[in-house]
Design a protein around this motif. Structure first.
Motif, mmCIF file in Angstrom:
data_model
loop_
_atom_site.group_PDB
_atom_site.id
_atom_site.type_symbol
_atom_site.label_atom_id
_atom_site.label_comp_id
_atom_site.label_asym_id
_atom_site.label_seq_id
_atom_site.Cartn_x
_atom_site.Cartn_y
_atom_site.Cartn_z
ATOM 1 N N LEU A 198 0.922 -1.283 -0.202
ATOM 2 C CA LEU A 198 0.017 -0.060 -0.035
ATOM 3 C C LEU A 198 0.865 1.351 0.052
ATOM 4 N N TRP A 199 2.130 1.208 0.747
ATOM 5 C CA TRP A 199 2.891 2.397 0.816
ATOM 6 C C TRP A 199 3.745 2.596 -0.605
ATOM 7 N N TRP A 200 3.780 1.468 -1.388
ATOM 8 C CA TRP A 200 4.641 1.690 -2.747
ATOM 9 C C TRP A 200 3.309 2.148 -3.556
ATOM 10 N N ALA A 201 2.330 1.548 -3.607
ATOM 11 C CA ALA A 201 1.312 2.308 -4.547
ATOM 12 C C ALA A 201 0.860 3.702 -4.086
ATOM 13 N N LEU A 202 1.032 4.181 -2.733
ATOM 14 C CA LEU A 202 0.602 5.572 -2.782
ATOM 15 C C LEU A 202 1.815 6.051 -3.132
ATOM 16 N N GLY A 203 3.059 5.794 -2.975
ATOM 17 C CA GLY A 203 4.225 6.495 -3.654
ATOM 18 C C GLY A 203 4.080 6.737 -5.050
ATOM 19 N N LEU A 204 3.766 5.709 -5.594
ATOM 20 C CA LEU A 204 3.535 5.646 -7.156
ATOM 21 C C LEU A 204 2.406 6.686 -7.716
ATOM 22 N N THR A 205 1.312 6.445 -7.021
ATOM 23 C CA THR A 205 0.099 7.312 -7.417
ATOM 24 C C THR A 205 0.347 8.679 -7.165
ATOM 25 N N ASP B 160 -7.765 9.140 -5.547
ATOM 26 C CA ASP B 160 -7.160 7.591 -5.433
ATOM 27 C C ASP B 160 -6.090 7.871 -4.494
ATOM 28 N N THR B 161 -5.148 8.845 -4.542
ATOM 29 C CA THR B 161 -3.929 9.011 -3.537
ATOM 30 C C THR B 161 -4.577 9.182 -2.283
ATOM 31 N N LEU B 162 -5.645 10.067 -1.987
ATOM 32 C CA LEU B 162 -6.352 10.285 -0.675
ATOM 33 C C LEU B 162 -6.821 8.883 -0.134
ATOM 34 N N ALA B 163 -7.388 8.154 -0.917
ATOM 35 C CA ALA B 163 -7.910 6.869 -0.567
ATOM 36 C C ALA B 163 -6.814 6.154 0.087
ATOM 37 N N LEU B 164 -5.871 5.925 -0.722
ATOM 38 C CA LEU B 164 -4.764 5.128 -0.047
ATOM 39 C C LEU B 164 -4.153 5.944 1.068
ATOM 40 N N ALA B 165 -4.010 7.263 1.106
ATOM 41 C CA ALA B 165 -3.374 7.896 2.092
ATOM 42 C C ALA B 165 -4.384 7.521 3.410
ATOM 43 N N ILE B 166 -5.586 7.859 3.313
ATOM 44 C CA ILE B 166 -6.539 7.498 4.205
ATOM 45 C C ILE B 166 -6.533 6.131 4.973
ATOM 46 N N ALA B 167 -6.483 5.084 4.000
ATOM 47 C CA ALA B 167 -6.123 3.744 4.357
ATOM 48 C C ALA B 167 -5.032 3.439 5.398
ATOM 49 N N LEU B 168 -3.882 4.111 4.951
ATOM 50 C CA LEU B 168 -2.574 4.014 5.587
ATOM 51 C C LEU B 168 -2.552 4.674 7.162
ATOM 52 N N VAL B 169 -3.242 5.895 6.884
ATOM 53 C CA VAL B 169 -3.209 6.874 8.029
ATOM 54 C C VAL B 169 -4.219 6.205 9.229
ATOM 55 N N ARG C 216 -9.396 11.464 24.548
ATOM 56 C CA ARG C 216 -9.821 11.126 23.255
ATOM 57 C C ARG C 216 -10.136 9.587 23.473
ATOM 58 N N THR C 217 -11.149 9.236 24.147
ATOM 59 C CA THR C 217 -11.237 7.711 24.555
ATOM 60 C C THR C 217 -11.325 6.730 23.474
ATOM 61 N N TYR C 218 -11.905 7.258 22.340
ATOM 62 C CA TYR C 218 -11.587 6.620 21.099
ATOM 63 C C TYR C 218 -10.636 6.550 20.315
ATOM 64 N N GLY C 219 -9.662 7.189 20.667
ATOM 65 C CA GLY C 219 -8.430 7.236 20.185
ATOM 66 C C GLY C 219 -8.523 8.281 18.969
ATOM 67 N N TYR C 220 -7.800 8.138 17.642
ATOM 68 C CA TYR C 220 -7.909 8.999 16.680
ATOM 69 C C TYR C 220 -8.272 8.363 15.333
ATOM 70 N N VAL C 221 -9.517 7.600 15.427
ATOM 71 C CA VAL C 221 -9.780 6.904 14.317
ATOM 72 C C VAL C 221 -10.595 7.889 13.329
ATOM 73 N N ARG C 222 -10.990 8.769 13.888
ATOM 74 C CA ARG C 222 -12.199 9.769 13.076
ATOM 75 C C ARG C 222 -11.259 10.769 12.255
ATOM 76 N N PHE C 223 -9.654 10.782 12.409
ATOM 77 C CA PHE C 223 -8.938 11.371 11.379
ATOM 78 C C PHE C 223 -9.436 11.226 10.034
ATOM 79 N N GLU C 224 -9.628 9.769 9.809
ATOM 80 C CA GLU C 224 -10.091 9.152 8.376
ATOM 81 C C GLU C 224 -11.117 10.081 7.866
ATOM 82 N N ALA C 225 -12.231 10.229 8.480
ATOM 83 C CA ALA C 225 -13.252 10.892 7.973
ATOM 84 C C ALA C 225 -13.102 12.457 7.685
ATOM 85 N N LEU C 226 -12.510 12.927 8.672
ATOM 86 C CA LEU C 226 -12.017 14.467 8.714
ATOM 87 C C LEU C 226 -11.143 14.572 7.376
#
Length: 308
Positions: free
Chosen positions: A23-30, A59-68, A81-91
């Protein structure tokens, strides 16, 4: 009252972390193709390249969101932040969607202007950038192919790169047409087609992000079926204060008050309901408050319409 996080304890870390490296390689190429197309669009005056760059941005953001999301999910929850940071994905998805809507609108306006007054396009430069994009997409597809049959996350990334490859092919065809026929209108036409292809996908991205941030019922979860399955247990006489939302795009959570028949063993019923929710609805982040019939505070309609 009981709280359940499924077998193995509480975690938001996806099971497909073993596919993180491709996924990191795909993100770099994209991302490389995205930058090349933006620079190429400026140098060649190609609106089609710029429109395809907008497609690459989704598509670059979709890959970045998955990895982040994977990285942030590893961070422990804290007192604030009792649920952690998982909602950074949605933001991140929401911000990206807003920018892409603005860019798509500008591209459609510029395409209309170029239909009226065609501008010269450096077709050879346009062709060169598209060929580089095609090569990068083919390499990324090769990297992701192995995991696409085993991981939904990687499969989604594979399909995104596949669509990028088709976009690069379209730009190559447009560059060749402009080179050998002089049809300058091909460039804005392709830009419009790519823009119309990107806009629905961008809307889906924004809609899903808003649903997460508004704590809506996650996609794929049938709230009526969940309520019916909870109430179908032979020892359950009522369910109220049922809420289902998403901690992140693929992390549904549920809370509910369950009214049991008099004389029922609460912990056993709770475990059975948790197992049912996991097996039938894939909800493992569950909090159930078990109540005895006759002690239900909502009997008689005292809880109001929002608690049914």
């Amino acid at each position: 009252m009981g709280h359940h996080h499924g077998p193995g304890g509480h975690t938001h870390v996806p099971s497909e972390i073993r596919f993180e490296k491709p996924l990191w390689w795909a993100l770099g190429l994209t991302a490389t193709v995205l930058v090349a197309e933006v620079v190429g669009a400026w140098l060649t005056n190609s609106l089609a390249l710029l429109s395809d760059a907008a497609h690459m941005a989704t598509d670059t953001l979709a890959l970045a969101i998955a990895l982040v999301a994977v990285r942030l999910a590893r961070l422990p929850a804290d007192a604030k932040r009792t649920y952690g940071y998982v909602r950074f994905e949605a933001l991140g998805a929401l911000v990206n969607g807003a920018l892409l809507f603005a860019l798509a609108g500008w591209i459609l306006w510029e395409a209309w202007q170029r239909f009226r007054t065609p501008l010269p396009v450096a077709s050879l430069g346009m062709l060169a950038v598209a060929v580089v994009g095609l090569a990068c997409n083919l390499v990324a597809m090769r990297l992701l192919h192995a995991g696409s049959g085993q991981s939904l996350n990687v499969k989604g990334a594979y399909l995104e790169v596949w669509s990028d490859m088709l976009g690069s092919l379209a730009v190559i065809v447009a560059a060749l047409l402009i080179r050998f026929t002089g049809w300058l209108w091909v460039d804005p036409l392709l830009a419009v087609l790519i823009g119309l292809w990107v806009l629905p996908r961008t809307w889906v991205l924004v809609r899903e992000a808003l649903n997460v941030l508004m704590e809506g019922v996650p996609q794929g979860v049938d709230l009526a079926a969940v309520r019916a399955d909870l109430g179908a247990h032979p020892q359950v006489v009522g369910v109220h204060d049922l809420h289902v939302w998403a901690l992140a795009s693929r992390t549904p959570a549920l809370t509910a008050h369950v009214v049991m028949a008099d004389g029922t063993e609460g912990p056993a019923v709770r475990r059975e309901l948790e197992h049912m929710l996991d097996q039938r609805h894939r909800i493992v982040h569950v909090t159930l408050q078990m109540e005895v019939a006759g002690e239900d505070p909502c009997e008689g309609g005292d809880c109001g319409p929002g608690h049914g």
